[in-house]
Design a protein around this motif. Sequence first.
Motif, mmCIF file in Angstrom:
data_model
loop_
_atom_site.group_PDB
_atom_site.id
_atom_site.type_symbol
_atom_site.label_atom_id
_atom_site.label_comp_id
_atom_site.label_asym_id
_atom_site.label_seq_id
_atom_site.Cartn_x
_atom_site.Cartn_y
_atom_site.Cartn_z
ATOM 1 N N MET A 23 -7.626 -4.127 -27.907
ATOM 2 C CA MET A 23 -7.766 -4.881 -29.124
ATOM 3 C C MET A 23 -6.450 -4.793 -29.907
ATOM 4 S SD MET A 23 -10.202 -4.156 -32.456
ATOM 5 C CE MET A 23 -11.738 -4.364 -31.595
ATOM 6 N N GLN A 24 -5.975 -5.928 -30.342
ATOM 7 C CA GLN A 24 -4.751 -5.987 -31.140
ATOM 8 C C GLN A 24 -5.062 -5.584 -32.582
ATOM 9 O OE1 GLN A 24 -1.843 -6.584 -29.722
ATOM 10 N NE2 GLN A 24 -0.724 -6.332 -31.626
ATOM 11 N N ILE A 25 -4.310 -4.660 -33.121
ATOM 12 C CA ILE A 25 -4.517 -4.129 -34.469
ATOM 13 C C ILE A 25 -3.328 -4.553 -35.342
ATOM 14 C CG2 ILE A 25 -4.715 -1.987 -35.822
ATOM 15 C CD1 ILE A 25 -7.137 -2.524 -34.102
ATOM 16 N N PRO A 26 -3.570 -4.945 -36.599
ATOM 17 C CA PRO A 26 -2.465 -5.326 -37.500
ATOM 18 C C PRO A 26 -1.787 -4.076 -38.092
ATOM 19 C CG PRO A 26 -4.554 -5.597 -38.637
ATOM 20 C CD PRO A 26 -4.873 -5.175 -37.212
ATOM 21 N N TRP A 27 -0.987 -3.392 -37.280
ATOM 22 C CA TRP A 27 -0.411 -2.114 -37.667
ATOM 23 C C TRP A 27 0.407 -2.199 -38.949
ATOM 24 C CZ3 TRP A 27 -2.823 1.690 -35.665
ATOM 25 C CH2 TRP A 27 -3.315 1.634 -34.363
ATOM 26 N N GLU A 28 1.207 -3.244 -39.090
ATOM 27 C CA GLU A 28 2.039 -3.352 -40.289
ATOM 28 C C GLU A 28 1.184 -3.498 -41.544
ATOM 29 O OE1 GLU A 28 5.496 -5.857 -40.047
ATOM 30 O OE2 GLU A 28 5.710 -5.394 -37.910
ATOM 31 N N SER A 29 0.122 -4.255 -41.456
ATOM 32 C CA SER A 29 -0.778 -4.409 -42.614
ATOM 33 C C SER A 29 -1.465 -3.096 -42.947
ATOM 34 C CB SER A 29 -1.830 -5.481 -42.335
ATOM 35 O OG SER A 29 -1.225 -6.740 -42.171
ATOM 36 N N ILE A 30 -1.913 -2.375 -41.929
ATOM 37 C CA ILE A 30 -2.560 -1.084 -42.153
ATOM 38 C C ILE A 30 -1.565 -0.118 -42.790
ATOM 39 C CG2 ILE A 30 -3.572 0.939 -41.008
ATOM 40 C CD1 ILE A 30 -4.786 -1.077 -38.978
ATOM 41 N N PHE A 31 -0.332 -0.130 -42.309
ATOM 42 C CA PHE A 31 0.712 0.726 -42.877
ATOM 43 C C PHE A 31 0.898 0.406 -44.360
ATOM 44 C CE2 PHE A 31 5.070 1.514 -44.130
ATOM 45 C CZ PHE A 31 5.304 2.800 -43.668
ATOM 46 N N GLU A 32 1.033 -0.856 -44.690
ATOM 47 C CA GLU A 32 1.266 -1.263 -46.084
ATOM 48 C C GLU A 32 0.087 -0.901 -46.984
ATOM 49 O OE1 GLU A 32 2.286 -5.418 -46.086
ATOM 50 O OE2 GLU A 32 4.018 -5.077 -44.787
ATOM 51 N N VAL A 33 -1.124 -1.177 -46.531
ATOM 52 C CA VAL A 33 -2.318 -0.909 -47.351
ATOM 53 C C VAL A 33 -2.485 0.587 -47.584
ATOM 54 C CG1 VAL A 33 -4.845 -1.010 -47.359
ATOM 55 C CG2 VAL A 33 -3.517 -3.050 -46.784
ATOM 56 N N THR A 34 -2.336 1.391 -46.541
ATOM 57 C CA THR A 34 -2.510 2.838 -46.718
ATOM 58 C C THR A 34 -1.394 3.419 -47.583
ATOM 59 O OG1 THR A 34 -1.453 3.256 -44.568
ATOM 60 C CG2 THR A 34 -3.865 3.238 -44.626
ATOM 61 N N ALA A 37 -8.658 9.027 -38.309
ATOM 62 C CA ALA A 37 -9.552 9.386 -37.207
ATOM 63 C C ALA A 37 -9.945 8.165 -36.378
ATOM 64 C CB ALA A 37 -10.799 10.092 -37.749
ATOM 65 N N VAL A 38 -10.322 7.095 -37.051
ATOM 66 C CA VAL A 38 -10.718 5.876 -36.337
ATOM 67 C C VAL A 38 -9.552 5.335 -35.516
ATOM 68 C CG1 VAL A 38 -11.365 3.445 -36.664
ATOM 69 C CG2 VAL A 38 -12.563 5.244 -37.934
ATOM 70 N N LEU A 39 -8.377 5.310 -36.126
ATOM 71 C CA LEU A 39 -7.212 4.735 -35.434
ATOM 72 C C LEU A 39 -6.735 5.615 -34.284
ATOM 73 C CD1 LEU A 39 -5.222 3.375 -38.516
ATOM 74 C CD2 LEU A 39 -6.540 2.048 -36.838
ATOM 75 N N GLY A 82 -7.635 3.967 -25.680
ATOM 76 C CA GLY A 82 -7.208 2.698 -25.096
ATOM 77 C C GLY A 82 -7.901 1.485 -25.684
ATOM 78 N N MET A 83 -8.795 1.692 -26.666
ATOM 79 C CA MET A 83 -9.469 0.555 -27.308
ATOM 80 C C MET A 83 -8.494 -0.272 -28.140
ATOM 81 S SD MET A 83 -13.080 2.299 -28.522
ATOM 82 C CE MET A 83 -13.089 1.288 -29.956
ATOM 83 N N PHE A 84 -7.489 0.381 -28.736
ATOM 84 C CA PHE A 84 -6.519 -0.301 -29.574
ATOM 85 C C PHE A 84 -5.179 -0.347 -28.872
ATOM 86 C CE2 PHE A 84 -8.769 1.589 -33.554
ATOM 87 C CZ PHE A 84 -9.834 0.724 -33.377
ATOM 88 N N ASP A 85 -4.490 -1.459 -29.011
ATOM 89 C CA ASP A 85 -3.153 -1.623 -28.461
ATOM 90 C C ASP A 85 -2.149 -0.965 -29.397
ATOM 91 O OD1 ASP A 85 -0.920 -2.469 -27.076
ATOM 92 O OD2 ASP A 85 -0.948 -4.479 -27.934
ATOM 93 N N ALA A 86 -1.250 -0.155 -28.867
ATOM 94 C CA ALA A 86 -0.270 0.560 -29.688
ATOM 95 C C ALA A 86 0.847 -0.340 -30.166
ATOM 96 C CB ALA A 86 0.312 1.732 -28.902
ATOM 97 N N ASP A 87 0.983 -1.522 -29.566
ATOM 98 C CA ASP A 87 2.092 -2.433 -29.862
ATOM 99 C C ASP A 87 3.428 -1.746 -29.599
ATOM 100 O OD1 ASP A 87 3.318 -4.777 -30.485
ATOM 101 O OD2 ASP A 87 3.003 -4.656 -32.647
ATOM 102 N N GLY A 88 3.526 -1.186 -28.415
ATOM 103 C CA GLY A 88 4.718 -0.464 -27.992
ATOM 104 C C GLY A 88 4.311 0.607 -27.004
#
Length: 154
Positions: free
Chosen positions: A1-12, A49-51, A58-64
């Motif tokens: 699953m593709q995760i919006p890492w940059e958005s999660i980074f900004e929000v947190t 924990a979720v991330l 392997g459920m989430f793609d690391a994008d790298g």
Amino acid sequence: MQIPWESIFEVTNIYAMLCWLGLLFAPRREQALPLLFMAGCGLLALTYAVLIVGLMSGMFDADGPRSQDFSSLAGVMALFDSKGGATIGWIHYLAFDLFVGIWAARNADRRGIARWMQILVLPFIFLLGPLGLVLYLGLRTFAGKSVENGIAPS
């Protein structure tokens, strides 16, 4: 699953900053710090924990590159060389630095250390983690009243 890492980074990042502003400037009422602890540290830790479980399973793609080798510098560097790994690592820092900041604020309050002195030290905990903790431990050694055991992290 593709995760919006940059958005999660900004929000947190923004969320942690708001928690720190609350810690620095909000009145220290009986319920304030426990609420900040649960809403701040608790939510950041849950997000982490979720991330981390999703990434390592392997459920989430690391994008790298993705690494699960924490036993070598190369393995840890590989983990942080992905958007997912860097974001999760940053949330780890945010949660633990806020935890230490809340502990230091409560500890300083119990010792009668003035808020203006706390405000000088708490940003160092937020920005530089262990260095800020060392500064606080030095401050509490020389400022405020002694309580039961001045060495224990109570």
